[in-house]
Design a protein around this motif. Structure first.
Motif, PDB file in Angstrom:
ATOM      1  N   ILE A 165       0.836  -1.209   0.000  1.00  0.00           N
ATOM      2  CA  ILE A 165       0.000   0.000   0.000  1.00  0.00           C
ATOM      3  C   ILE A 165       0.870   1.258   0.000  1.00  0.00           C
ATOM      4  CG2 ILE A 165      -1.609   1.391   1.384  1.00  0.00           C
ATOM      5  CD1 ILE A 165      -2.906  -1.296   2.240  1.00  0.00           C
ATOM      6  N   TYR A 166       1.883   1.275   0.865  1.00  0.00           N
ATOM      7  CA  TYR A 166       2.691   2.481   1.051  1.00  0.00           C
ATOM      8  C   TYR A 166       3.694   2.713  -0.084  1.00  0.00           C
ATOM      9  CZ  TYR A 166       1.064   3.534   5.774  1.00  0.00           C
ATOM     10  OH  TYR A 166       0.310   3.893   6.859  1.00  0.00           O
ATOM     11  N   ASN A 167       4.208   1.652  -0.680  1.00  0.00           N
ATOM     12  CA  ASN A 167       5.318   1.810  -1.619  1.00  0.00           C
ATOM     13  C   ASN A 167       5.020   1.454  -3.071  1.00  0.00           C
ATOM     14  OD1 ASN A 167       7.137   2.628   0.474  1.00  0.00           O
ATOM     15  ND2 ASN A 167       7.176   0.495   1.120  1.00  0.00           N
ATOM     16  N   LYS A 168       3.914   0.798  -3.319  1.00  0.00           N
ATOM     17  CA  LYS A 168       3.658   0.346  -4.689  1.00  0.00           C
ATOM     18  C   LYS A 168       2.340   0.857  -5.258  1.00  0.00           C
ATOM     19  CE  LYS A 168       6.562  -3.607  -3.963  1.00  0.00           C
ATOM     20  NZ  LYS A 168       6.640  -4.879  -3.328  1.00  0.00           N
ATOM     21  N   THR A 169       1.725   1.804  -4.561  1.00  0.00           N
ATOM     22  CA  THR A 169       0.460   2.351  -5.047  1.00  0.00           C
ATOM     23  C   THR A 169       0.472   3.872  -4.930  1.00  0.00           C
ATOM     24  OG1 THR A 169      -0.728   2.428  -2.923  1.00  0.00           O
ATOM     25  CG2 THR A 169      -0.760   0.327  -4.135  1.00  0.00           C
ATOM     26  N   GLU A 170      -0.512   4.464  -5.552  1.00  0.00           N
ATOM     27  CA  GLU A 170      -0.735   5.904  -5.424  1.00  0.00           C
ATOM     28  C   GLU A 170      -1.979   6.167  -4.584  1.00  0.00           C
ATOM     29  OE1 GLU A 170      -0.732   7.761  -9.276  1.00  0.00           O
ATOM     30  OE2 GLU A 170       1.109   6.747  -9.858  1.00  0.00           O
ATOM     31  N   ILE A 171      -2.307   5.227  -3.720  1.00  0.00           N
ATOM     32  CA  ILE A 171      -3.469   5.375  -2.838  1.00  0.00           C
ATOM     33  C   ILE A 171      -3.262   6.581  -1.934  1.00  0.00           C
ATOM     34  CG2 ILE A 171      -4.571   4.328  -0.805  1.00  0.00           C
ATOM     35  CD1 ILE A 171      -4.354   1.627  -2.228  1.00  0.00           C
ATOM     36  N   LYS A 172      -4.340   7.360  -1.771  1.00  0.00           N
ATOM     37  CA  LYS A 172      -4.309   8.495  -0.856  1.00  0.00           C
ATOM     38  C   LYS A 172      -4.760   8.018   0.523  1.00  0.00           C
ATOM     39  CE  LYS A 172      -5.055  11.834  -4.412  1.00  0.00           C
ATOM     40  NZ  LYS A 172      -5.850  11.943  -5.574  1.00  0.00           N
ATOM     41  N   HIS A 173      -4.278   8.702   1.553  1.00  0.00           N
ATOM     42  CA  HIS A 173      -4.638   8.387   2.938  1.00  0.00           C
ATOM     43  C   HIS A 173      -4.281   6.930   3.268  1.00  0.00           C
ATOM     44  CE1 HIS A 173      -6.577  12.279   3.174  1.00  0.00           C
ATOM     45  NE2 HIS A 173      -7.133  12.006   2.009  1.00  0.00           N
ATOM     46  N   LYS A 174      -3.039   6.603   3.000  1.00  0.00           N
ATOM     47  CA  LYS A 174      -2.554   5.224   3.117  1.00  0.00           C
ATOM     48  C   LYS A 174      -2.773   4.628   4.507  1.00  0.00           C
ATOM     49  CE  LYS A 174       0.922   6.072  -0.430  1.00  0.00           C
ATOM     50  NZ  LYS A 174       0.673   5.163  -1.516  1.00  0.00           N
ATOM     51  N   GLU A 175      -2.552   5.418   5.546  1.00  0.00           N
ATOM     52  CA  GLU A 175      -2.718   4.894   6.900  1.00  0.00           C
ATOM     53  C   GLU A 175      -4.166   4.473   7.157  1.00  0.00           C
ATOM     54  OE1 GLU A 175      -2.602   6.752  11.267  1.00  0.00           O
ATOM     55  OE2 GLU A 175      -0.615   6.694  10.300  1.00  0.00           O
ATOM     56  N   ILE A 176      -5.105   5.273   6.714  1.00  0.00           N
ATOM     57  CA  ILE A 176      -6.523   4.945   6.896  1.00  0.00           C
ATOM     58  C   ILE A 176      -6.877   3.703   6.080  1.00  0.00           C
ATOM     59  CG2 ILE A 176      -8.907   5.722   6.546  1.00  0.00           C
ATOM     60  CD1 ILE A 176      -7.858   8.612   7.016  1.00  0.00           C
ATOM     61  N   VAL A 177      -6.382   3.628   4.860  1.00  0.00           N
ATOM     62  CA  VAL A 177      -6.656   2.469   4.006  1.00  0.00           C
ATOM     63  C   VAL A 177      -6.072   1.207   4.630  1.00  0.00           C
ATOM     64  CG1 VAL A 177      -6.226   1.447   1.732  1.00  0.00           C
ATOM     65  CG2 VAL A 177      -6.833   3.876   1.919  1.00  0.00           C
ATOM     66  N   TYR A 178      -4.867   1.320   5.173  1.00  0.00           N
ATOM     67  CA  TYR A 178      -4.246   0.179   5.864  1.00  0.00           C
ATOM     68  C   TYR A 178      -5.092  -0.242   7.068  1.00  0.00           C
ATOM     69  CZ  TYR A 178      -0.626  -2.541   8.261  1.00  0.00           C
ATOM     70  OH  TYR A 178       0.078  -3.530   8.907  1.00  0.00           O
ATOM     71  N   LYS A 179      -5.621   0.730   7.784  1.00  0.00           N
ATOM     72  CA  LYS A 179      -6.509   0.425   8.914  1.00  0.00           C
ATOM     73  C   LYS A 179      -7.775  -0.282   8.426  1.00  0.00           C
ATOM     74  CE  LYS A 179      -5.132   4.009  12.181  1.00  0.00           C
ATOM     75  NZ  LYS A 179      -5.625   5.137  13.002  1.00  0.00           N
ATOM     76  N   GLN A 180      -8.237   0.070   7.224  1.00  0.00           N
ATOM     77  CA  GLN A 180      -9.401  -0.619   6.668  1.00  0.00           C
ATOM     78  C   GLN A 180      -9.107  -2.107   6.469  1.00  0.00           C
ATOM     79  OE1 GLN A 180     -10.224   2.495   3.431  1.00  0.00           O
ATOM     80  NE2 GLN A 180     -12.202   1.507   3.759  1.00  0.00           N
ATOM     81  N   VAL A 181      -7.930  -2.410   5.971  1.00  0.00           N
ATOM     82  CA  VAL A 181      -7.545  -3.825   5.804  1.00  0.00           C
ATOM     83  C   VAL A 181      -7.609  -4.525   7.152  1.00  0.00           C
ATOM     84  CG1 VAL A 181      -5.647  -5.396   5.248  1.00  0.00           C
ATOM     85  CG2 VAL A 181      -6.095  -3.420   3.781  1.00  0.00           C
ATOM     86  N   ILE A 182      -7.056  -3.882   8.164  1.00  0.00           N
ATOM     87  CA  ILE A 182      -7.035  -4.467   9.511  1.00  0.00           C
ATOM     88  C   ILE A 182      -8.457  -4.674  10.018  1.00  0.00           C
ATOM     89  CG2 ILE A 182      -6.428  -3.972  11.909  1.00  0.00           C
ATOM     90  CD1 ILE A 182      -3.856  -2.607  10.726  1.00  0.00           C
TER      91      ILE A 182
END
Length: 135
Positions: free
Chosen positions: A41-58
Motif C-alpha cells: 500500500i505504502y510503496n507500490k500504489t498511489e493510494i491516498k490516505h494510506k494509513e486509513i486504508v491500511y486500517k481498513q484492511v485491519i
C-alpha cells in the motif's frame, strides 16, 4: 499416483506439510502478512490516505485473521457486488482494485467523511473503529 504418494508420505507430518504447500501455492491459504500488505500500500500504489486504508484492511480482515470472510477471496476490503464478495486472484489485486475505486470516487476532503458516505460505513461504528486502531 496415489500409491506413490502413500509410499512417499508415510509420515503424517510430511503429508501435512505437502498439503499446506499445495494450498499455499494454489492460494487457498492467504499467505500475506500485515507487513507485506502495508509495504504494498505504502510503496507500490498511489493510494491516498494510506494509513486509513491500511486500517481498513485491519478492520475488514480482523488483522488478517478472519475466517469465512472476504479474505477467503483475496478481498482485503470486503468489496461486494449483489450481496457476494468480489473474488480476486491475489490480495495485491484487491489493493489495485481499491486504488482504482478510490481514484474514481474520491476527490478531496476528510477521508473519514468520504468513507462514512460509502458502502464501507454500513456499521455505524466503522469510522470510530478505524480511528481507534493502533498501528
Amino acid at each position: 499416483m496415489m500409491k506413490q504418494i502413500k509410499i512417499i508420505y508415510k509420515d503424517k507430518t510430511y503429508l501435512l506439510f505437502f498439503i499446506l504447500l499445495v494450498l499455499c501455492v494454489t492460494k487457498k491459504i492467504n499467505s500475506q502478512t500485515l507487513e507485506e500488505v502495508k509495504d504494498y500500500i505504502y510503496n507500490k500504489t498511489e493510494i491516498k490516505h494510506k494509513e486509513i486504508v491500511y486500517k481498513q484492511v485491519i478492520q475488514e480482515t480482523r488483522w488478517l485473521k478472519c475466517t469465512k470472510c472476504s479474505l477467503d477471496y483475496n478481498n482485503l476490503f470486503g468489496f461486494y457486488w449483489k450481496k457476494k464478495y468480489l473474488v480476486f486472484t491475489s490480495w495485491e489485486d484487491s489493493i489495485i482494485y481499491y486504488e482504482k475505486w478510490q481514484k474514481r470516487h474520491y476527490t478531496k476532503g476528510d477521508y473519514y467523511e468520504f468513507l462514512k458516505n460509502r458502502p464501507f460505513a454500513i456499521d455505524p461504528m466503522y469510522i470510530s473503529k478505524l480511528k481507534h486502531i493502533k498501528l
